[in-house]
Structure formats: structure tokens, C-alpha cells
Design a protein around this motif. Structure first.
Motif, PDB file in Angstrom:
ATOM      1  N   SER A   1      29.523  10.281  54.223  1.00 13.53           N
ATOM      2  CA  SER A   1      29.870  10.923  55.497  1.00 13.53           C
ATOM      3  C   SER A   1      29.120  12.226  55.751  1.00 13.53           C
ATOM      4  O   SER A   1      29.067  12.698  56.891  1.00 13.53           O
ATOM      5  CB  SER A   1      31.376  11.185  55.561  1.00 13.53           C
ATOM      6  OG  SER A   1      31.765  12.042  54.498  1.00 13.53           O
ATOM      7  N   THR A   2      28.553  12.832  54.703  1.00 13.89           N
ATOM      8  CA  THR A   2      27.853  14.105  54.890  1.00 13.89           C
ATOM      9  C   THR A   2      26.349  13.935  55.068  1.00 13.89           C
ATOM     10  O   THR A   2      25.622  14.922  55.182  1.00 13.89           O
ATOM     11  CB  THR A   2      28.110  15.024  53.677  1.00 13.89           C
ATOM     12  OG1 THR A   2      27.613  14.392  52.488  1.00 13.89           O
ATOM     13  CG2 THR A   2      29.595  15.321  53.517  1.00 13.89           C
ATOM     14  N   THR A   3      25.885  12.720  55.110  1.00 13.03           N
ATOM     15  CA  THR A   3      24.441  12.485  55.220  1.00 13.03           C
ATOM     16  C   THR A   3      23.999  12.467  56.684  1.00 13.03           C
ATOM     17  O   THR A   3      24.808  12.271  57.602  1.00 13.03           O
ATOM     18  CB  THR A   3      24.065  11.141  54.576  1.00 13.03           C
ATOM     19  OG1 THR A   3      24.703  10.079  55.300  1.00 13.03           O
ATOM     20  CG2 THR A   3      24.501  11.107  53.120  1.00 13.03           C
ATOM     21  N   PRO A   4      22.706  12.660  56.935  1.00  9.39           N
ATOM     22  CA  PRO A   4      22.212  12.655  58.320  1.00  9.39           C
ATOM     23  C   PRO A   4      22.444  11.340  59.051  1.00  9.39           C
ATOM     24  O   PRO A   4      22.503  11.308  60.284  1.00  9.39           O
ATOM     25  CB  PRO A   4      20.707  12.935  58.159  1.00  9.39           C
ATOM     26  CG  PRO A   4      20.580  13.630  56.851  1.00  9.39           C
ATOM     27  CD  PRO A   4      21.647  13.038  55.976  1.00  9.39           C
ATOM     28  N   GLU A   5      22.562  10.231  58.299  1.00 11.66           N
ATOM     29  CA  GLU A   5      22.717   8.919  58.940  1.00 11.66           C
ATOM     30  C   GLU A   5      24.149   8.643  59.392  1.00 11.66           C
ATOM     31  O   GLU A   5      24.375   7.708  60.178  1.00 11.66           O
ATOM     32  CB  GLU A   5      22.294   7.799  57.972  1.00 11.66           C
ATOM     33  CG  GLU A   5      20.806   7.693  57.741  1.00 11.66           C
ATOM     34  CD  GLU A   5      20.243   8.871  56.959  1.00 11.66           C
ATOM     35  OE1 GLU A   5      19.173   9.365  57.357  1.00 11.66           O
ATOM     36  OE2 GLU A   5      20.875   9.301  55.958  1.00 11.66           O
ATOM     37  N   ALA A   6      25.107   9.427  58.924  1.00 17.17           N
ATOM     38  CA  ALA A   6      26.511   9.114  59.208  1.00 17.17           C
ATOM     39  C   ALA A   6      26.842   9.102  60.705  1.00 17.17           C
ATOM     40  O   ALA A   6      27.470   8.154  61.197  1.00 17.17           O
ATOM     41  CB  ALA A   6      27.424  10.070  58.455  1.00 17.17           C
ATOM     42  N   PRO A   7      26.463  10.145  61.487  1.00 18.44           N
ATOM     43  CA  PRO A   7      26.790  10.092  62.932  1.00 18.44           C
ATOM     44  C   PRO A   7      26.170   8.890  63.631  1.00 18.44           C
ATOM     45  O   PRO A   7      26.823   8.227  64.447  1.00 18.44           O
ATOM     46  CB  PRO A   7      26.221  11.414  63.469  1.00 18.44           C
ATOM     47  CG  PRO A   7      26.104  12.303  62.281  1.00 18.44           C
ATOM     48  CD  PRO A   7      25.797  11.407  61.123  1.00 18.44           C
ATOM     49  N   SER A   8      24.905   8.603  63.315  1.00 20.79           N
ATOM     50  CA  SER A   8      24.237   7.459  63.950  1.00 20.79           C
ATOM     51  C   SER A   8      24.908   6.151  63.560  1.00 20.79           C
ATOM     52  O   SER A   8      25.097   5.258  64.403  1.00 20.79           O
ATOM     53  CB  SER A   8      22.759   7.438  63.546  1.00 20.79           C
ATOM     54  OG  SER A   8      22.114   6.308  64.074  1.00 20.79           O
TER      55      SER A   8
END
Length: 579
Positions: free
Chosen positions: A519-526
Motif C-alpha cells: 500500500s505504500t508503493t507508488p503503484e498502489a493508487p494506480s
């Protein structure tokens, strides 16, 4: 005697002609002098000599160049702070030509700039009275009020025009601007559509005015501009809006079904140019292919083939540029080596015909630049990779000598073998910008190991166009990563491949893993946004709402929040009893 009378008549005739021509000659000389004065005034204005230009512009007010001279005088007086000196000559000009709109418009601008609101109102009333039935007074006054931010007053002027004229057909531009300023976006779009029908050159103005439309209201604006009957200019404006709103695919949807004619072809090629600039090659390809259905030109054909190759669609490129053996003469061959042959060779390699690509390149080799030859060497090597012949791939690179061994193509081969250390060095030197290269560089930058055979296998399967196998391999490679950042990017890549295959079930499983485990990675929102979109596509609007609300609250600084809000509005609208 008869000869004498004839001579007298000739003399009298010549004198009469001279008398008639004299005033005309004098008039021509005077007009020439007036024209010279006007252009001299323009030169002085351009040189910043406003005081010297002012009297020459004022003199030209009594010539056929009066309108242009007045505009020049308005400019130089504004620079000198003498705008009040315009009032007297304006009164004279208006009495002389009461129907000349430019004189009236300059008068209103001048009075407003001087803050003489009472005189401005008198001038408006006088214009309405002296030129009954003309919409121009209402148009100019509403524009001035809009410039001052007096939206309500401008709206009042529009209502007065409707009452006085019985119609606002000639005021659609002003209505569109007023409605946009009032936040009435759907009504503004309706007015813009009418204004564009009469004045297509207002397209960019419409895009600019409607661009701030809130996400929740954009659907209504889309419906207005997309509605039947089809209007090319309205569709062009909608396409421009969609590009600005970050929805380029919807922009193409606005244009793709236009009737094939010159106006539509212009819309398609303009859209393609913007798509090319943003490197959205699939959209550029579609738009250019559509334009070719109307009229085939060499330039458009080359652009379409290039976009097809760059979008990963070699079959279309070969259809557009068939292998017909053109170029028997040196001049033709040189031209082909600069234009069609590189695209043909790359397309052949991409469809798994590297041997044919090699033969084509050998035939035109002497006309290639070194840069072109390097690109084609890489393409052919990758073509052999797609056929599963790694030995031929390396042999192809060896033809370029040491340059081939240090090329980005060698970097790709190293990546396919899992040699990340070499791949990192060589791929960074690539002169091409492709989505595949961006993905590869991003992934290997997050993996600290120098060797990753599982990852190499995934990229090799992808190069061989085995998307299913590649998706599985990327997901498996993620299991071997200790870094959450690396694992999330690998899972996101696998999910993207699944989504492209229309396998939403598998894609949603992968997106869920990213959201819940990384959840804290750059890909999570996308990942959460794509997960929500897939849920909505499959009829689970309530589930989509949950995911979108979670995204907005958890990642408030994400650049994806505006898109999430738009999707949230659409999801809520699909749930009965919600707003």
C-alpha cells in the motif's frame, strides 16, 4: 478651312481631357500622400515613437484607411496616457458612419478605460437607438462587463438583447462566455456549439472556456457536443477537451465516426499531430489511417506507418507500406532508405520475419545513416529473439562489431538472459523512447540484484508476444523480490498485461495484492483506480465506490485523485437512490 476646324477641335478636346484629369491626378497624389502617412505612422509606432506617430494616425482618419488609423491612434494614445483625446475624433467618425461597428467599439473601450461609466451607458443607448435591430451594442457591452468580472450585469445585457431583438442567435459567443463564468457548464456548452457552427475558428476559445468544467458535470458537456446531428467543429472541441482532461481515448471517440470529408480529415490529422506529440501512438495510428481513407498522401502514409510500428502494430505498417521492390534507381533507393525501408524492416522483424528484414536492410545498406543502421540492427536482433533463435540474434548484433556489443539491443539480450548488471548499463544508452524500455528501466532500477533469471524469462516471453506467459512470469518474479517497491511494479506489469488481454478477473487479483500488501508503493493508487474501474465495468458500482473513496482518503496528494473523483461520480450515478 476644314483642316483648321479639325485642329481646333483636337486642341479643345485635349484641353478638356487635361482639365478632367487634373483633379483626378491631384486626388491620386493626395491619396498616395495619405497612404504614405499611414504607413509612416505604423513605422513610428513600431519604433516606439508614439508622439510622432499620433498626428499621422489622426490625419489618416480622413482617408479610406480611417478604421485602421483609428485602431493605431487608440494604441499610441494608450501608450501615451492620452486616451481621453480619442473622444472628440470618435464623435466625428460616428456621426459620419453610424453603422461602423469598430468606431463604436473603440468608443466603448475608451470610455471604460477612463472609468466614465455614465458616458458609457449613454453611448450604448445611443448606439441601440441609432442602429435598431443590430446585436452589436449588446455584444460589445456584455464583453466589456465580462472583462471586468461583472457576470450578472453581462447576463442582464443578454436578457435585454433577447427582449429587444426577439432572438439571441447572434450572441451565442457572449452567452457561452457568460454561462461559463456563472458555472452553468451545460448551458455554456450548448451556446458554444451554436457559436462554433457559425464560427469554427472559435474552437480553441471553446476548449479554453470549458476546460475548467468540474468532473461531475463533464458528462453533460460531452453529451451536448457529441449529440446529433454530427458537427465536426463541436466534435473537434470535444476531442480537445478530452485531451486536456486526460482522456485521450475519449478524445478519439469524439472524432472517429465523423463522415469522411475534407473537414473530418483535417480534424483527424490535427488530432494525430497532438497524439504524436504526446507519444500516444495507437491513437495517432487510428487517426492517420482514418485520414487516409479520405485522401492518401505519401506524408500521411509514412506518419501512419510510423505510428503503427511505434504502437506495436507492424501488420498495419506493412499493409500501408507493402514490399513492392520500389527503388530501382539510386535516387529512389536513397529516398526509400530515408523513409519507407526502415519502417518496413522494423515491421518485418516485429512480425517474426527477421530474415526478410535482413535481406531488405542489406539491399539498401549503402544509403543508411549510421544511426539508422544501428536502429535496424537492434530491430532485427529482437526479431530473431521473437522466433526463439538467440544465437541468430547475437550473430545479427555481431555484424555491427563493437558498436553492436555495446548497443541497447545487446542490453535487451542481456536482460532476456537475466543479466541485470549488463542490462542496466546498456539500456540506459538507448536512443529510443518506448513504453517497453521505460518499463524495463523502471523495473531493473528497483531490483538490486545483478542476476534475475525469472525476470529475464518474463521479458523474453513478452518479446515473443506471449502475453499470457509473460503476465504469469512477472507475477512469479514478484514472489522472489524482498523489496515491496520491486514486487509492486512487477505485479502492476502483470496486471497491465492481464487487463490488455481482457482478463479482468486475474488483473483485479493482482491489483488487490498491490493495494493490500504494498500500500505504500507508488503503484498502489494506480492499482486501486484500475481495480475500481474494473469493478464498475462488471456491474459492481458499490464495490467501485468503496475502492475510490479509499483511494481519495488514503492518497489525497496523488495525481490520480481528479480521475478518481470522476470515476466516483460515475459509480454513484449507477447506484439507484444515490446522487
Amino acid at each position: 478651312m476644314r483642316r483648321a476646324r479639325s485642329a481646333v477641335r483636337r486642341v479643345v478636346g485635349l484641353c478638356a481631357i487635361a482639365l478632367l484629369c487634373a483633379p483626378r491626378a491631384a486626388l491620386r497624389a493626395q491619396r498616395q500622400e495619405d497612404t504614405t502617412s499611414f504607413y509612416k505612422a505604423l513605422e513610428l509606432e513600431s519604433a516606439g515613437k508614439y508622439k510622432e506617430a499620433a498626428p499621422l494616425f489622426r490625419t489618416a482618419l480622413n482617408t479610406p484607411s480611417a478604421v485602421s488609423a483609428l485602431l493605431g491612434l487608440e494604441r499610441v494614445y494608450a501608450e501615451l496616457g492620452w486616451s481621453d483625446s480619442l473622444i472628440a475624433p470618435l464623435d466625428t467618425l460616428i456621426r459620419r458612419s453610424p453603422r461602423e461597428t469598430v468606431y463604436r467599439s473603440v468608443q466603448l473601450r475608451t470610455l471604460q478605460s477612463l472609468g466614465r461609466d455614465d458616458q458609457l451607458r449613454v453611448a450604448i443607448d445611443r448606439w441601440i437607438r441609432e442602429v435598431p435591430g443590430d446585436p452589436s451594442p449588446y455584444r460589445e457591452y456584455s464583453r466589456l462587463l465580462l472583462q471586468r468580472g461583472l457576470t450578472a450585469s453581462a447576463d442582464s445585457v443578454i436578457r435585454q438583447a433577447r427582449q429587444a431583438l426577439g432572438s439571441t442567435t447572434d450572441l451565442q459567443l457572449e452567452i457561452a462566455q457568460v454561462r461559463a463564468a456563472m458555472g452553468l457548464w451545460e448551458e455554456s456548452a450548448q451556446a458554444w456549439r451554436l457559436a462554433l457552427a457559425a464560427s469554427p475558428y472559435l474552437e480553441q476559445a471553446a476548449i479554453y472556456a470549458l476546460a475548467p468544467t468540474p468532473v461531475g458535470t463533464r458528462s453533460a458537456v460531452r453529451q451536448v457536443l457529441f449529440a446529433s446531428p454530427v458537427d465536426v467543429t463541436a466534435r473537434r472541441a470535444l476531442a480537445g477537451l478530452e485531451m486536456g482532461w486526460g482522456s485521450p481515448t475519449d478524445g478519439w471517440t469524439a472524432l472517429k465516426d465523423l463522415p469522411p470529408d475534407s473537414l473530418s480529415a483535417a480534424a483527424w490529422t490535427d488530432f494525430a499531430a497532438r497524439a504524436e506529440g504526446e507519444e500516444r501512438w495507437a491513437l495517432a495510428r487510428d487517426a492517420l489511417v482514418a485520414a487516409l481513407r479520405w485522401r492518401r498522401t505519401p506524408e500521411t502514409t509514412l506518419r501512419a506507418a510510423n505510428a503503427a510500428v511505434r504502437s506495436g502494430d507492424p501488420s498495419t505498417a506493412l499493409r500501408l507500406l507493402p514490399l513492392d521492390g520500389a527503388g530501382s534507381q539510386v535516387t529512389d533507393s536513397a529516398r526509400a532508405a530515408r523513409t519507407t525501408v526502415p519502417l518496413q524492416a522494423r515491421a518485418l522483424a516485429m512480425v517474426g520475419r527477421p530474415a526478410a528484414a535482413e535481406r531488405l536492410v542489406e539491399r539498401f545498406d549503402r544509403w543508411f545513416t549510421p544511426g539508422t543502421r544501428t536502429v535496424l540492427t537492434r530491430a532485427i536482433a529482437l526479431g530473431w529473439v521473437r522466433t526463439g533463435d538467440m544465437a541468430r540474434a547475437r550473430a545479427s548484433l555481431s555484424t555491427a562489431g563493437t558498436e553492436g556489443d555495446s548497443s541497447d539491443a545487446a542490453g535487451w539480450l542481456a536482460l532476456y538472459e537475466g543479466n541485470l548488471r549488463t542490462a542496466r548499463v546498456l539500456l540506459r544508452t538507448s536512443t529510443e523512447t518506448t513504453p517497453e524500455l521505460a518499463t524495463a528501466l523502471a523495473i531493473i532500477a528497483r531490483i538490486r540484484a545483478d542476476s534475475a533469471p525469472a525476470l529475464g524469462k518474463a521479458f523474453l516471453l513478452l518479446a515473443r508476444n506471449d502475453s499470457v506467459g509473460a503476465a504469469t512470469a512477472f507475477a512469479e518474479a514478484a514472489e522472489h523480490q524482498a523489496s515491496a517497491d520491486a514486487a509492486s511494479l512487477l505485479l502492476a506489469t502483470a496486471a497491465q498485461l492481464r487487463a490488455a488481454l481482457k482478463d479482468d478477473s486475474q488483473a483485479m487479483t493482482l491489483w488487490r495484492r498491490i493495494v493490500e500488501q504494498q500500500s505504500t508503493t507508488p503503484e498502489a493508487p494506480s492499482a486501486e483506480l484500475e481495480w475500481a474501474r474494473a469493478l464498475r465495468r462488471h456491474g459492481d458500482a458499490a464495490g467501485a465506490v468503496v475502492r475510490l473513496e479509499h483511494l481519495i482518503l488514503t492518497y489525497p496528494q496523488s495525481a490520480l485523485v481528479p480521475q478518481a473523483r470522476r470515476e466516483l461520480d460515475l459509480a454513484r450515478a449507477a447506484i439507484p437512490g444515490t446522487t
